[in-house]
Design an enzyme around this catalytic site. Structure first.
Site, mmCIF file in Angstrom:
data_model
loop_
_atom_site.group_PDB
_atom_site.id
_atom_site.type_symbol
_atom_site.label_atom_id
_atom_site.label_comp_id
_atom_site.label_asym_id
_atom_site.label_seq_id
_atom_site.Cartn_x
_atom_site.Cartn_y
_atom_site.Cartn_z
ATOM 1 C CD GLU A 129 -3.044 -0.816 0.082
ATOM 2 O OE1 GLU A 129 -3.285 0.357 -0.253
ATOM 3 O OE2 GLU A 129 -3.581 -1.806 -0.438
ATOM 4 C CB SER A 154 -45.542 -34.098 30.941
ATOM 5 O OG SER A 154 -46.809 -34.504 30.470
#
Length: 867
Positions: A172, A437
């Protein structure tokens, strides 16, 4: 001319007398006239050589005219020679270029000044705060996840792998340490590379990219470019090169919602930026050109090709040797996850919600230590994945969830679904479904508090409550059964009768007290779990059975600190309230233990550990749940489908129970087995012989009593037959029952229910109801329970001024761990309790044998009195 040389002294012109004797007239002689001269030096004619004779003046006039015109022609030809030719054109071009350059510089300067005037004063410029990150760690300090806009924490340049800054600069900005924010050589190189089609590096410096990222919009305009340059100069003046590079690496976007090298490294390689190797660093640096397109998660091949380019640039710059670059290039490409994966991310999402409730909005980076045990988390995920892979398609079950808590309510493992990559919805915490249940333990706990015993006999037969007739799963009836047997085999008729006899309000009160926060419908069908709850609250409520009756508040966060180590929040669950008496817990644990030894939960039995639990299945097999516990851990598991599609006869005692056994076996490995609270492991011994001494010594009641059970309730009222069908009024008067009955066709299916033909309700004798209500009063020590003997027209109601059974009301209880304290009010330096920091270690008061669950010995007095 007498001489071709110029005289050394100047000869002034002489003036002769005018012929007309006019003193105002001036005349020049022919020799004194000034003639035109060429570029060559003209020769001046001496005065003495001029002939003043008028007679020869006309004769000499024509040659003089020719001589005067000759220098003029020479001058024009010299000018033509100077303005023509190649070098003349070059000189002219340079001249005009300089002129135009000066004017262009003036114009650009004016534009820069104009745009600079539009910007705020440089004295007000400042680096914007980096979005806060929440670092979430497990019980042992390992990273679970990062949450926030950035996706990772900021780390110092010195802590990063040295390959990272080298790779970024090589691809870069190779002259980063040599320019002043803008690199003219870099611009020229980028221009030439673009001309030759070899664009390896852009013209913008790292400083310019950082300025654009921090302050400007991504649009490409001349104004933005001017502002970018000005901001670059300011950054270079304000910060050092290392500071600029560190800010760049911690803030730039690397694709897949990762900002900064730490977030990107965790995202793609599941490791810290401190530990990335050369190939991984090259991959990360290559993402900066096009983060989304070059992401390893999206296009691994493109990411690898770009990484090869970065490695070549690093070799050219001398950061790595040719051998190192060759070795890195030969490594296989990185295989990044397509998205955040792993069940621990369900826990991370829960942490964010909990953190907001504890300290409010997060404004700075914080570290959150959780109660999560990563070993258990992996075991839980593996157990559910294995169960779904083996049986899911066959039984039409596509999703599952799991919650595992310890005795304090600390969540040790949570799985919110099959795959976090496919769905981030947390089915363990956010989904609410009918427990079936699995809700029955709350019904039986309320019955035990009301004075029932595990060996209390009730009739399993057809029961009608208004328009609702509950049925057992197998559609069979067993006649007289104990409550313990009824719970072990999940008999619906017994649970429905208990709700009607104890009262739905009392059942709901027990459920809320133990930890069910969801709204529960006050009707008879609540016995079969028709009200929806979440798996987290259901599982943590069972933890109160495990720990001896203390409330277990579910929580994931144990400590919150900022980056400097200041404690913002610290959990303390060392002093929970009692929500059930030890006696009730001991009885209930024994009953739930039978569920796993001889009832619906046999598939969940553990080989070395004593365990208890309850299964649950909803109507049409839409949901299947099993919640069970040992002395150290409570775990709940759910199977089903997101759209409510029925499964193929999957019950809670089937697939969920088997998955529960798989997980708990792995989770408890390495721990010493301990018995359940109140359910001692006693060696078998022969039944003792009853002697005359025993009978004599037991003349008086309670002489050899081994327990303090509350008295058993009387037999049902006369109008309720012992055998056959028990019938309850369709709409019992409030004065008789004390609770409204809301007939509702339940939607559960464990066991199944059926609506028989309508029957006329039978009338009950108020006196019989009153006798039964008096008989179910618990025999607790004085002062620990309210006096329920107060009457209101035959209705059993607690006085308003009587304390609630010896424990604090759950709705009003606020312990130190429930308070949402402000960060500045939390004491610093306090360590979390050991039970939170360590693994699933059994608390000291949990487990051990108990004699309270043993049946009471009958005495001679009892026999005579018929009790």
């Amino acid at each position: 001319m007498a001489s071709g040389k110029r005289p050394r002294e100047r000869v002034e012109p002489s003036f002769g007398a005018a012929q007309n004797n006019d003193p105002g007239e001036l005349r020049l002689g022919a020799g004194e006239r000034i003639v035109g001269h060429s570029s060559r030096k003209s020769k001046r004619i001496p005065v003495e050589d001029i002939d003043d004779d008028d007679d020869g003046e006309e004769e000499d006039l024509e040659p003089r005219a020719r001589r005067a015109s000759k220098p003029a022609r020479t001058k024009r030809s010299a000018r033509a020679s100077r303005s023509g030719g190649f070098f003349g054109a070059i000189r002219s071009l340079l001249y005009w270029c300089i002129v135009l350059g000066i004017w262009a510089g003036i114009a650009v300067g004016g534009v820069v000044i104009y745009f600079a005037a539009q910007m705020p004063s440089a004295s007000t410029w400042s680096i914007p705060d980096r979005p806060p990150n929440v670092k979430i760690t497990a019980l042992d300090g390992t990273l679970v996840a990062n949450r926030g806009t950035t996706g990772g924490e900021a780390i110092a340049l010195e802590e990063m792998s040295p390959y990272l800054p080298q790779a970024v600069m090589a691809i870069e900005d190779r002259r980063f340490y040599y320019h002043f924010g803008v690199d003219p050589l870099g611009l020229a190189r980028a221009f030439l590379n673009n001309l030759t089609g070899r664009s390896l590096q852009g013209g913008s410096t790292l400083t310019q990219q950082l300025a654009k990222n921090l302050f400007l919009s991504p649009e490409r305009t001349f104004e933005r470019k001017v502002q970018e340059v000005l901001l670059s100069f300011w950054l270079e003046h304000k910060f050092t090169k290392d500071q600029i590079l560190a800010m760049y690496l911690n803030r730039m976007y690397f694709g897949s919602n990762a900002y900064g090298v730490e977030a990107a490294s965790q995202r793609y390689f599941n490791k810290s930026a401190r530990d990335v190797n050369l190939a991984e660093a090259a991959t990360l640096a290559g993402l900066l050109k096009a983060p989304s397109r070059l992401s390893p998660a999206r296009d691994p091949k493109a990411a690898e090709e770009r990484a090869q380019v970065v490695l070549g640039a690093m070799r050219e710059e001398g950061y790595v040797t040719a051998e190192e670059a060759k070795t890195a290039m030969s490594q296989p490409p990185a295989k990044a996850r397509s998205y955040w994966s792993g069940a621990e991310h369900y826990a991370a999402d829960m942490v964010i919600d909990e953190v907001k409730a504890l300290i409010g909005d997060v404004k700075t980076d914080i570290n959150v230590q959780t109660t999560l045990d990563m070993r258990l988390e992996k075991q839980a995920e593996a157990a559910l994945t294995s169960a779904l892979d083996k049986e899911g398609r066959k039984v039409n079950a596509s999703q599952a969830a799991l919650v595992s808590v310890d005795a304090t309510g600390a969540i040790r493992a949570v799985v919110g679904g099959r795959d976090y990559t496919d769905s981030q919805f947390n089915r363990a915490a956010k989904a609410k479904r009918q427990p079936g249940s699995a809700f029955k333990p709350f019904v039986y706990a309320a019955a035990l508090e009301a004075g029932y015993r595990p060996d209390t006999l009730m009739n399993d037969g057809p029961v009608r409550i208004g328009n609702w007739t509950p049925e057992n799963y197998d559609q069979k009836y067993r006649g007289q059964v104990t409550l313990s047997t009824a719970l072990a085999h999940s008999l619906n008729t017994i649970a429905a009768q208990l709700v009607m006899q104890v009262g739905p309000k009392n059942v709901i009160s027990v459920a809320h007290r133990l930890g069910i926060d969801s709204d529960l419908q006050e009707n008879a069908s609540i016995a079969l779990g028709t009200s929806e709850v979440s798996l987290v609250e259901l599982t943590s409520s069972y933890a109160a059975f495990m720990n001896g009756g203390m409330k277990a508040t579910p929580h994931l966060v144990s400590r919150i600190t900022d980056t400097s180590g200041k404690v913002l929040y610290e959990a303390d669950y060392s002093n929970p309230p009692r929500v059930l008496s030890e006696q009730v817990v001991a009885n209930l644990n024994g009953m739930l233990n039978r569920v796993m030894t001889e009832g619906t939960g046999r598939a969940a039995q553990l080989s070395k550990w004593q365990a208890a639990g309850k299964s649950g299945t909803t109507q049409s097999f839409r949901d299947a749940i099993f919640v069970g516990f040992t002395s150290t851990m409570t775990t709940g598991i759910w199977f089903g489908n997101d759209d409510g599609t029925p499964m193929k006869k999957v019950t809670g005692g089937g697939l969920p129970a088997r998955a529960w056994k798989t997980y708990m076996t792995a989770a408890l490995e390495g721990y010493k087995p301990t018995p359940l609270f109140g359910v001692g492991i006693q060696p078998a011994k022969p039944e003792p012989q009853t002697t005359l001494s025993d009978i004599i010594s037991g003349v008086l009641p309670g002489a050899v009593s081994r327990d303090d059970f509350p008295p058993a309730p009387d037999a049902p009222p006369e109008d309720i037959p012992v055998q056959g069908q028990a019938s309850y009024p369709a709409a019992p008067p409030p004065v008789q029952q004390g609770y409204p009955v809301q007939p509702q066709q339940p939607v559960t299916r464990e066991p199944a229910m059926r609506e028989p033909a309508q029957r006329a309700p039978s009338q009950r004798d108020p006196a019989a109801v009153d006798r039964r209500q008096q008989a179910v009063q618990p025999n607790y020590p004085p002062g620990t329970v309210p006096d329920y003997r107060a009457r209101d027209g035959g209705q059993m109601v607690p006085p308003a001024d009587v304390p609630n059974r010896g424990y604090q009301d759950y709705r009003q209880y606020r312990g130190p761990y429930d308070d949402r304290v402000a960060p500045d009010s939390v004491l610093e330096g306090r360590a979390p309790p050991d039970a939170v920091l360590e693994g699933p270690v059994p608390p000291g008061d949990v487990g051990g044998s108990s004699r309270r669950g043993q049946p009471r010995d009958s005495t001679l007095f009892d026999i005579i009195m018929g009790q």
